[in-house]
Design a protein around this motif. Structure first.
Motif, PDB file in Angstrom:
ATOM      1  N   LEU A   1       0.850  -1.558  -0.078  1.00 25.32           N
ATOM      2  CA  LEU A   1       0.230  -0.109  -0.115  1.00 25.32           C
ATOM      3  C   LEU A   1       1.016   1.584   0.096  1.00 25.32           C
ATOM      4  CD1 LEU A   1      -2.871   0.825   2.665  1.00 25.32           C
ATOM      5  CD2 LEU A   1      -1.937   2.653   1.963  1.00 25.32           C
ATOM      6  N   SER A   2       0.813   1.816  -0.876  1.00 24.43           N
ATOM      7  CA  SER A   2       1.498   2.935  -0.619  1.00 24.43           C
ATOM      8  C   SER A   2       0.755   4.195  -1.035  1.00 24.43           C
ATOM      9  CB  SER A   2       2.306   3.023  -2.068  1.00 24.43           C
ATOM     10  OG  SER A   2       2.860   4.437  -2.489  1.00 24.43           O
ATOM     11  N   ARG A   3       0.754   5.781  -0.339  1.00 21.57           N
ATOM     12  CA  ARG A   3       0.132   6.878  -0.349  1.00 21.57           C
ATOM     13  C   ARG A   3       1.351   8.048  -0.240  1.00 21.57           C
ATOM     14  NH1 ARG A   3      -3.994   6.071  -1.776  1.00 21.57           N
ATOM     15  NH2 ARG A   3      -4.900   8.472  -1.039  1.00 21.57           N
ATOM     16  N   THR A   4       1.019   9.325  -1.223  1.00 21.42           N
ATOM     17  CA  THR A   4       2.029  10.192  -0.809  1.00 21.42           C
ATOM     18  C   THR A   4       0.868  11.380  -1.139  1.00 21.42           C
ATOM     19  OG1 THR A   4       3.326   9.223  -2.803  1.00 21.42           O
ATOM     20  CG2 THR A   4       2.979  11.995  -2.151  1.00 21.42           C
ATOM     21  N   CYS A   5       1.510  11.666   0.322  1.00 15.17           N
ATOM     22  CA  CYS A   5       1.236  13.580   0.579  1.00 15.17           C
ATOM     23  C   CYS A   5       2.071  14.561  -0.228  1.00 15.17           C
ATOM     24  CB  CYS A   5       0.715  13.831   1.979  1.00 15.17           C
ATOM     25  SG  CYS A   5      -0.105  14.773   2.333  1.00 15.17           S
ATOM     26  N   THR A   6       1.528  15.597  -0.936  1.00 15.63           N
ATOM     27  CA  THR A   6       2.006  16.380  -1.650  1.00 15.63           C
ATOM     28  C   THR A   6       0.928  17.818  -0.512  1.00 15.63           C
ATOM     29  OG1 THR A   6       1.784  15.896  -3.875  1.00 15.63           O
ATOM     30  CG2 THR A   6       1.644  18.325  -3.268  1.00 15.63           C
ATOM     31  N   VAL A   7       2.250  18.718   0.401  1.00 10.17           N
ATOM     32  CA  VAL A   7       2.019  19.458   1.681  1.00 10.17           C
ATOM     33  C   VAL A   7       2.674  21.313   0.163  1.00 10.17           C
ATOM     34  CG1 VAL A   7       2.819  20.813   3.212  1.00 10.17           C
ATOM     35  CG2 VAL A   7       2.726  17.922   2.774  1.00 10.17           C
ATOM     36  N   SER A   8       1.552  21.610   0.717  1.00  7.82           N
ATOM     37  CA  SER A   8       1.733  23.572   0.044  1.00  7.82           C
ATOM     38  C   SER A   8       1.325  24.236   0.737  1.00  7.82           C
ATOM     39  CB  SER A   8       0.613  23.804  -0.828  1.00  7.82           C
ATOM     40  OG  SER A   8      -0.864  23.099  -0.895  1.00  7.82           O
ATOM     41  N   GLY A   9       2.134  25.080   0.748  1.00  8.43           N
ATOM     42  CA  GLY A   9       2.150  26.062   1.914  1.00  8.43           C
ATOM     43  C   GLY A   9       3.061  26.386   3.503  1.00  8.43           C
ATOM     44  N   VAL A  10       3.918  25.640   3.102  1.00  7.76           N
ATOM     45  CA  VAL A  10       4.560  25.353   4.107  1.00  7.76           C
ATOM     46  C   VAL A  10       5.685  24.019   3.401  1.00  7.76           C
ATOM     47  CG1 VAL A  10       4.003  23.557   5.714  1.00  7.76           C
ATOM     48  CG2 VAL A  10       5.211  24.725   6.607  1.00  7.76           C
ATOM     49  N   SER A  11       7.501  24.557   4.075  1.00  6.77           N
ATOM     50  CA  SER A  11       7.937  23.418   3.870  1.00  6.77           C
ATOM     51  C   SER A  11       8.110  22.111   4.487  1.00  6.77           C
ATOM     52  CB  SER A  11       9.837  23.899   3.464  1.00  6.77           C
ATOM     53  OG  SER A  11      10.568  22.884   3.375  1.00  6.77           O
ATOM     54  N   ILE A  12       7.882  20.641   4.127  1.00 11.12           N
ATOM     55  CA  ILE A  12       8.264  19.734   5.119  1.00 11.12           C
ATOM     56  C   ILE A  12       9.500  19.958   5.776  1.00 11.12           C
ATOM     57  CG2 ILE A  12       6.304  18.586   3.708  1.00 11.12           C
ATOM     58  CD1 ILE A  12       8.569  16.989   2.930  1.00 11.12           C
TER      59      ILE A  12
ATOM     60  N   LYS B   1       9.851  17.880  -3.878  1.00 16.75           N
ATOM     61  CA  LYS B   1       8.811  18.196  -4.317  1.00 16.75           C
ATOM     62  C   LYS B   1       7.157  18.252  -3.204  1.00 16.75           C
ATOM     63  CE  LYS B   1       8.929  14.338  -7.810  1.00 16.75           C
ATOM     64  NZ  LYS B   1       8.176  13.115  -8.414  1.00 16.75           N
ATOM     65  N   ASN B   2       8.212  18.060  -1.721  1.00 19.78           N
ATOM     66  CA  ASN B   2       7.666  18.851  -1.234  1.00 19.78           C
ATOM     67  C   ASN B   2       6.365  17.862  -0.568  1.00 19.78           C
ATOM     68  OD1 ASN B   2       8.234  20.917   0.925  1.00 19.78           O
ATOM     69  ND2 ASN B   2       5.957  21.520   1.051  1.00 19.78           N
ATOM     70  N   GLN B   3       6.649  16.538  -0.439  1.00 17.75           N
ATOM     71  CA  GLN B   3       6.332  15.395  -0.206  1.00 17.75           C
ATOM     72  C   GLN B   3       5.820  14.457   0.459  1.00 17.75           C
ATOM     73  OE1 GLN B   3       6.044  13.399  -4.402  1.00 17.75           O
ATOM     74  NE2 GLN B   3       3.994  15.321  -4.952  1.00 17.75           N
ATOM     75  N   PHE B   4       5.913  13.805   1.401  1.00 20.70           N
ATOM     76  CA  PHE B   4       6.153  12.496   2.406  1.00 20.70           C
ATOM     77  C   PHE B   4       4.796  11.815   1.506  1.00 20.70           C
ATOM     78  CE2 PHE B   4       2.775  13.273   5.665  1.00 20.70           C
ATOM     79  CZ  PHE B   4       2.277  13.612   5.464  1.00 20.70           C
ATOM     80  N   THR B   5       5.456  10.157   1.913  1.00 23.04           N
ATOM     81  CA  THR B   5       4.904   9.540   1.685  1.00 23.04           C
ATOM     82  C   THR B   5       5.159   8.000   2.460  1.00 23.04           C
ATOM     83  OG1 THR B   5       5.913   9.332  -0.680  1.00 23.04           O
ATOM     84  CG2 THR B   5       5.385   6.824   0.005  1.00 23.04           C
ATOM     85  N   LEU B   6       3.656   7.112   2.754  1.00 21.21           N
ATOM     86  CA  LEU B   6       3.898   5.622   3.380  1.00 21.21           C
ATOM     87  C   LEU B   6       3.614   4.924   2.510  1.00 21.21           C
ATOM     88  CD1 LEU B   6       3.173   4.424   6.356  1.00 21.21           C
ATOM     89  CD2 LEU B   6       0.467   5.051   4.932  1.00 21.21           C
ATOM     90  N   GLN B   7       4.899   3.398   2.957  1.00 23.33           N
ATOM     91  CA  GLN B   7       4.527   2.597   2.344  1.00 23.33           C
ATOM     92  C   GLN B   7       4.375   0.994   3.081  1.00 23.33           C
ATOM     93  OE1 GLN B   7       7.967   2.291  -0.497  1.00 23.33           O
ATOM     94  NE2 GLN B   7       6.643   2.291  -2.047  1.00 23.33           N
ATOM     95  N   LEU B   8       3.370   0.673   3.632  1.00 28.52           N
ATOM     96  CA  LEU B   8       3.442  -0.632   4.143  1.00 28.52           C
ATOM     97  C   LEU B   8       2.900  -2.035   3.045  1.00 28.52           C
ATOM     98  CD1 LEU B   8       1.945  -0.982   6.627  1.00 28.52           C
ATOM     99  CD2 LEU B   8      -0.005  -0.896   6.376  1.00 28.52           C
ATOM    100  N   ASN B   9       3.798  -3.033   3.747  1.00 31.19           N
ATOM    101  CA  ASN B   9       3.675  -3.583   2.733  1.00 31.19           C
ATOM    102  C   ASN B   9       3.052  -5.127   3.286  1.00 31.19           C
ATOM    103  OD1 ASN B   9       6.419  -2.800   1.353  1.00 31.19           O
ATOM    104  ND2 ASN B   9       7.177  -3.298   2.975  1.00 31.19           N
ATOM    105  N   SER B  10       3.282  -5.885   2.184  1.00 30.89           N
ATOM    106  CA  SER B  10       1.823  -6.729   2.662  1.00 30.89           C
ATOM    107  C   SER B  10       0.942  -6.905   3.594  1.00 30.89           C
ATOM    108  CB  SER B  10       3.234  -8.183   3.251  1.00 30.89           C
ATOM    109  OG  SER B  10       4.375  -8.395   2.904  1.00 30.89           O
ATOM    110  N   VAL B  11      -0.218  -5.871   2.608  1.00 25.70           N
ATOM    111  CA  VAL B  11      -1.163  -5.527   3.415  1.00 25.70           C
ATOM    112  C   VAL B  11      -2.204  -6.732   3.398  1.00 25.70           C
ATOM    113  CG1 VAL B  11      -0.959  -2.932   3.049  1.00 25.70           C
ATOM    114  CG2 VAL B  11      -1.655  -4.595   1.650  1.00 25.70           C
ATOM    115  N   THR B  12      -3.163  -7.281   4.331  1.00 26.81           N
ATOM    116  CA  THR B  12      -4.635  -7.872   4.639  1.00 26.81           C
ATOM    117  C   THR B  12      -5.741  -6.695   4.266  1.00 26.81           C
ATOM    118  OG1 THR B  12      -4.321  -7.619   6.847  1.00 26.81           O
ATOM    119  CG2 THR B  12      -2.964  -9.067   6.149  1.00 26.81           C
ATOM    120  N   PRO B  13      -7.057  -7.592   3.668  1.00 25.67           N
ATOM    121  CA  PRO B  13      -7.627  -7.244   3.606  1.00 25.67           C
ATOM    122  C   PRO B  13      -7.863  -6.304   5.348  1.00 25.67           C
ATOM    123  CG  PRO B  13      -9.047  -9.048   2.786  1.00 25.67           C
ATOM    124  CD  PRO B  13      -6.826  -9.187   3.654  1.00 25.67           C
ATOM    125  N   ALA B  14      -6.967  -6.310   6.754  1.00 25.19           N
ATOM    126  CA  ALA B  14      -7.785  -5.361   7.678  1.00 25.19           C
ATOM    127  C   ALA B  14      -7.050  -4.012   7.804  1.00 25.19           C
ATOM    128  CB  ALA B  14      -7.118  -5.933   8.986  1.00 25.19           C
TER     129      ALA B  14
END
Length: 122
Positions: free
Chosen positions: A17-28, A75-88
């Motif tokens: 599972l991979s999610r990226t968040c792009t932030v604007s208005g402030v530097s990460i 890119k002022n982004q941060f990303t979550l990666q979660l490996n081996s996901v299940t339906p939970a």
């Protein structure tokens, strides 16, 4: 400050599972704690992890071996990666800017993205 999530809304079991968040208005690089939270129907917030302005990462203990938070300062982004996901892992995922680590309610967060449903299913 605005946060915008992106990434696939459907993930197959055992995949990442991979999610990226792009932030604007402030530097990460100048704001803490940029966090990932999820919420299941009828339940409270589940804090998953965060990254600080200096780049230190923190994870909920149950995800520590499978989760990774990274950032792209160009890119002022941060990303979550979660490996081996299940339906939970099916939930609405949010990125947010918190005042402290492991915020348990939206009162602990200054800003958040709109939230995206992520479904883990074959």
């Amino acid at each position: 400050v605005q946060l915008q999530e992106s990434g696939p809304g459907l993930v197959k079991p055992s995949e990442t599972l991979s999610r990226t968040c792009t932030v604007s208005g402030v530097s990460i690089t100048t704001t803490s704690y940029l966090s990932w939270i999820r919420q299941l129907p009828g339940t409270g917030l589940e804090w998953r992890g965060a990254i600080t302005a200096s780049g230190s990462m923190y994870y909920t203990p149950s995800h520590k071996s499978r989760a990774s938070i990274s950032r792209d300062t160009s890119k002022n982004q941060f990303t979550l990666q979660l490996n081996s996901v299940t339906p939970a892992a099916t939930a609405v995922y949010y990125c947010a800017r918190a005042r402290s680590i492991q915020g348990k309610s939206w009162l602990d967060y200054d800003d958040r993205g709109q939230g995206t449903q992520v479904t883990v299913s074959s």
